[in-house]
Design an enzyme around this catalytic site. Structure first.
Site, PDB file in Angstrom:
ATOM      1  N   HIS A 208      15.132   3.124  27.538  1.00  0.00           N
ATOM      2  CA  HIS A 208      13.898   3.616  26.918  1.00  0.00           C
ATOM      3  C   HIS A 208      14.209   4.433  25.671  1.00  0.00           C
ATOM      4  O   HIS A 208      15.308   4.963  25.523  1.00  0.00           O
ATOM      5  CB  HIS A 208      13.092   4.451  27.921  1.00  0.00           C
ATOM      6  CG  HIS A 208      12.544   3.621  29.033  1.00  0.00           C
ATOM      7  ND1 HIS A 208      13.258   3.383  30.183  1.00  0.00           N
ATOM      8  CD2 HIS A 208      11.374   2.942  29.155  1.00  0.00           C
ATOM      9  CE1 HIS A 208      12.540   2.592  30.976  1.00  0.00           C
ATOM     10  NE2 HIS A 208      11.394   2.316  30.378  1.00  0.00           N
TER      11      HIS A 208
ATOM     12  N   CYS B 237      17.910   5.975  25.177  1.00  0.00           N
ATOM     13  CA  CYS B 237      18.494   6.289  26.473  1.00  0.00           C
ATOM     14  C   CYS B 237      18.792   4.954  27.160  1.00  0.00           C
ATOM     15  O   CYS B 237      17.876   4.224  27.544  1.00  0.00           O
ATOM     16  CB  CYS B 237      17.493   7.124  27.278  1.00  0.00           C
ATOM     17  SG  CYS B 237      18.112   7.678  28.861  1.00  0.00           S
TER      18      CYS B 237
ATOM     19  N   CYS C  51      21.307  13.815  29.365  1.00  0.00           N
ATOM     20  CA  CYS C  51      20.296  13.180  30.222  1.00  0.00           C
ATOM     21  C   CYS C  51      20.902  12.360  31.359  1.00  0.00           C
ATOM     22  O   CYS C  51      20.200  11.993  32.290  1.00  0.00           O
ATOM     23  CB  CYS C  51      19.353  12.312  29.390  1.00  0.00           C
ATOM     24  SG  CYS C  51      20.103  10.802  28.750  1.00  0.00           S
TER      25      CYS C  51
ATOM     26  N   HIS D  62      16.665  -5.823  29.550  1.00  0.00           N
ATOM     27  CA  HIS D  62      16.208  -4.432  29.591  1.00  0.00           C
ATOM     28  C   HIS D  62      17.412  -3.542  29.344  1.00  0.00           C
ATOM     29  O   HIS D  62      18.454  -3.681  29.989  1.00  0.00           O
ATOM     30  CB  HIS D  62      15.594  -4.127  30.959  1.00  0.00           C
ATOM     31  CG  HIS D  62      15.317  -2.676  31.179  1.00  0.00           C
ATOM     32  ND1 HIS D  62      14.252  -2.027  30.604  1.00  0.00           N
ATOM     33  CD2 HIS D  62      15.983  -1.748  31.902  1.00  0.00           C
ATOM     34  CE1 HIS D  62      14.269  -0.756  30.972  1.00  0.00           C
ATOM     35  NE2 HIS D  62      15.311  -0.560  31.769  1.00  0.00           N
TER      36      HIS D  62
ATOM     37  N   ARG E 238      15.907   9.282  20.642  1.00  0.00           N
ATOM     38  CA  ARG E 238      16.956   9.160  21.660  1.00  0.00           C
ATOM     39  C   ARG E 238      16.802   7.820  22.353  1.00  0.00           C
ATOM     40  O   ARG E 238      15.855   7.588  23.097  1.00  0.00           O
ATOM     41  CB  ARG E 238      16.868  10.282  22.693  1.00  0.00           C
ATOM     42  CG  ARG E 238      17.857  10.109  23.859  1.00  0.00           C
ATOM     43  CD  ARG E 238      17.886  11.318  24.787  1.00  0.00           C
ATOM     44  NE  ARG E 238      16.598  11.713  25.275  1.00  0.00           N
ATOM     45  CZ  ARG E 238      16.111  11.404  26.495  1.00  0.00           C
ATOM     46  NH1 ARG E 238      16.818  10.685  27.340  1.00  0.00           N
ATOM     47  NH2 ARG E 238      14.900  11.823  26.840  1.00  0.00           N
TER      48      ARG E 238
ATOM     49  N   ASP F 213      12.849  12.684  21.243  1.00  0.00           N
ATOM     50  CA  ASP F 213      13.439  14.013  21.414  1.00  0.00           C
ATOM     51  C   ASP F 213      14.927  14.021  21.051  1.00  0.00           C
ATOM     52  O   ASP F 213      15.708  14.788  21.595  1.00  0.00           O
ATOM     53  CB  ASP F 213      13.235  14.502  22.847  1.00  0.00           C
ATOM     54  CG  ASP F 213      13.890  13.602  23.889  1.00  0.00           C
ATOM     55  OD1 ASP F 213      14.579  12.620  23.519  1.00  0.00           O
ATOM     56  OD2 ASP F 213      13.722  13.873  25.094  1.00  0.00           O
TER      57      ASP F 213
END
Length: 138
Positions: A107, A121, A67, A104, A119, A111
């Site tokens: 996310h 990410c 990704c 932060h 996941r 999947d």
């Protein structure tokens, strides 16, 4: 640790972090895909919050998702990551944040690989990597 890190002022965060780290962690920014120094990291160790140092993930939980950001299938331990709904950019996603300082991180998507199906990410800029020390061969 959690309370004192959430009391740090915006000015103090700006002094502690690079402008890029500040943008990602305090302003909920995103680094460009495939630009992070930890995306292809394969060394053994732990991934900690760049803001407060809380352990978030380990190298045993990291995998290559393709990704463009570091991906993990599980958290290092319970209670270090908070989740909340993110409806920005016309999408509904699950945002992940450091529970100790509110940074932060990225996310969470459903999947991931079979281990958990999840996941995480994560922006490289929200992490610092502590390499595991190799045992000395005597």
């Amino acid at each position: 640790m959690a309370d004192e890190n959430k009391q740090i002022t915006d000015e103090q965060w700006r002094e502690k972090l690079t402008p890029e780290q500040y943008h990602v962690t305090r302003e909920k920014g995103t680094e460009p895909a495939f630009s992070g120094e930890l995306t292809d990291n394969e060394r053994q160790g732990s991934y900690k919050c760049v803001c407060c140092g809380a352990e978030l993930f380990t190298s045993d939980q990291k995998y290559h998702s393709g990704c463009g950001w570091p991906s993990f299938f599980a958290e290092a331990g319970e209670g270090n990551i908070d989740k909340q709904v993110d409806t920005s950019h016309g999408m509904v996603r699950e945002e992940i944040l450091c529970s100790h300082c509110g940074a932060h991180l990225g996310h969470l998507f459903p999947d991931g690989p079979p281990q958990t199906g999840m996941r995480y990410c994560v922006n490289s800029l929200s992490l610092k990597f502590d390499e595991k020390k190799k045992d000395s061969d005597e």
